[in-house]
Design a protein around this motif. Sequence first.
Motif, PDB file in Angstrom:
ATOM      1  N   ALA A   1      47.784  14.824 -39.953  1.00  0.00           N
ATOM      2  CA  ALA A   1      46.675  13.981 -39.499  1.00  0.00           C
ATOM      3  C   ALA A   1      45.555  14.831 -38.904  1.00  0.00           C
ATOM      4  O   ALA A   1      44.370  14.570 -39.140  1.00  0.00           O
ATOM      5  CB  ALA A   1      47.175  12.965 -38.478  1.00  0.00           C
TER       6      ALA A   1
ATOM      7  N   ASP B   1      44.892  17.891 -39.707  1.00  0.00           N
ATOM      8  CA  ASP B   1      44.277  18.594 -40.832  1.00  0.00           C
ATOM      9  C   ASP B   1      43.255  17.698 -41.534  1.00  0.00           C
ATOM     10  O   ASP B   1      42.164  18.148 -41.914  1.00  0.00           O
ATOM     11  CB  ASP B   1      45.367  19.037 -41.811  1.00  0.00           C
ATOM     12  N   ALA B   2      43.584  16.428 -41.684  1.00  0.00           N
ATOM     13  CA  ALA B   2      42.657  15.491 -42.312  1.00  0.00           C
ATOM     14  C   ALA B   2      41.391  15.328 -41.477  1.00  0.00           C
ATOM     15  O   ALA B   2      40.276  15.245 -42.013  1.00  0.00           O
ATOM     16  CB  ALA B   2      43.343  14.134 -42.516  1.00  0.00           C
TER      17      ALA B   2
ATOM     18  N   SER C   1      39.015  18.219 -41.959  1.00  0.00           N
ATOM     19  CA  SER C   1      38.253  18.059 -43.203  1.00  0.00           C
ATOM     20  C   SER C   1      37.075  17.115 -43.001  1.00  0.00           C
ATOM     21  O   SER C   1      35.973  17.353 -43.509  1.00  0.00           O
ATOM     22  CB  SER C   1      39.168  17.531 -44.314  1.00  0.00           C
ATOM     23  N   GLU C   2      37.299  16.043 -42.261  1.00  0.00           N
ATOM     24  CA  GLU C   2      36.220  15.092 -42.007  1.00  0.00           C
ATOM     25  C   GLU C   2      35.134  15.697 -41.123  1.00  0.00           C
ATOM     26  O   GLU C   2      33.940  15.496 -41.351  1.00  0.00           O
ATOM     27  CB  GLU C   2      36.769  13.829 -41.357  1.00  0.00           C
TER      28      GLU C   2
END
Length: 326
Positions: A97, A99-100, A103-104
Amino acid sequence: MISSPWVSGQRSNLIGRERELGELQAALALAEAGRAGVVLLVGEAGIGKTRLADSFVSAAAAHSRVAWGRAWEAGGAPSYWPWIEALRTLARAGDVAADALVSELTAPSLAAEAPEQARFRLFDRVASYLAAVPSTTILVFDDLHVADAGSLALFLFVARSVRAGRVLLVGTFRDVEARLSPTAGDALAKIAREGRYLSLERLDRAQLERWLTDTGADLGGLDALLEVTEGNPLFVLEMVRLASQRGSAHARARLPDGVRGVISSRLAAMSPAARDFVRVGAVFGRALDLRLVASHAGVAPAAARDLTAEAVRFDVLVAEPDEAPR
């Protein structure tokens, strides 16, 4: 080897920081019980904000996740850099989570100047993630006085939104620099109202004496060291380091490089006229006669008062209570 003036023996044994360490530990206990919190460590350069945070999280790391993010003062860092750095640490440890979210946060369309609704949704996802972390998590954000507007806005959003959760946010910043930045000053003042605000003071005579006793350092006497450093921990450390290299007599004859760096950065932020005025005033010692300094600096008395007021705002000069610039 010279030990830190903030730390005696074990890293958790802080000289002069027992109250602040207790506040941090209390906030951590609440986070472990599911009550999220915010603690701000505030003070001048060299006062020991980062050292205190490091000592605290070093002890807490045995039973908590810890991640650091630091605002980048030199420029060129992307928006949300402290958050990216902290979440990236969690991502490397296998947190999908986090890591996501990295990215955002690094997506070009979600920079600080993105449309308000898109930014709100991003902030909400970060807050929701932190509210749901399964294990106690400490995020430390260093040097918030130079953080970008987006990072500060996200910090404020999380501080206001996440009340229940096993997360503790710890921020450090220099109060003088924050006051001089309209953006940072306003945001940090709002963040401070959401948590604990711990202002770190200089070491007093008893604390300095205890440190000297513990380390065995000798700079020619406690009074001399207190006069030169005024209890600023970084200045103390630099003076002792210089003394160990050159001998105590030489140490008092030369300003250590670390101390020079702190003073230079503060002077660099002032106007050229104020810097010149302070340089002239430095010749006359610690107490300044404004009329005398104005005469030698070639400025009118009214201008001298304005330049002195600027130096006080930058914490280069300190006004006595009954002699504040008017």
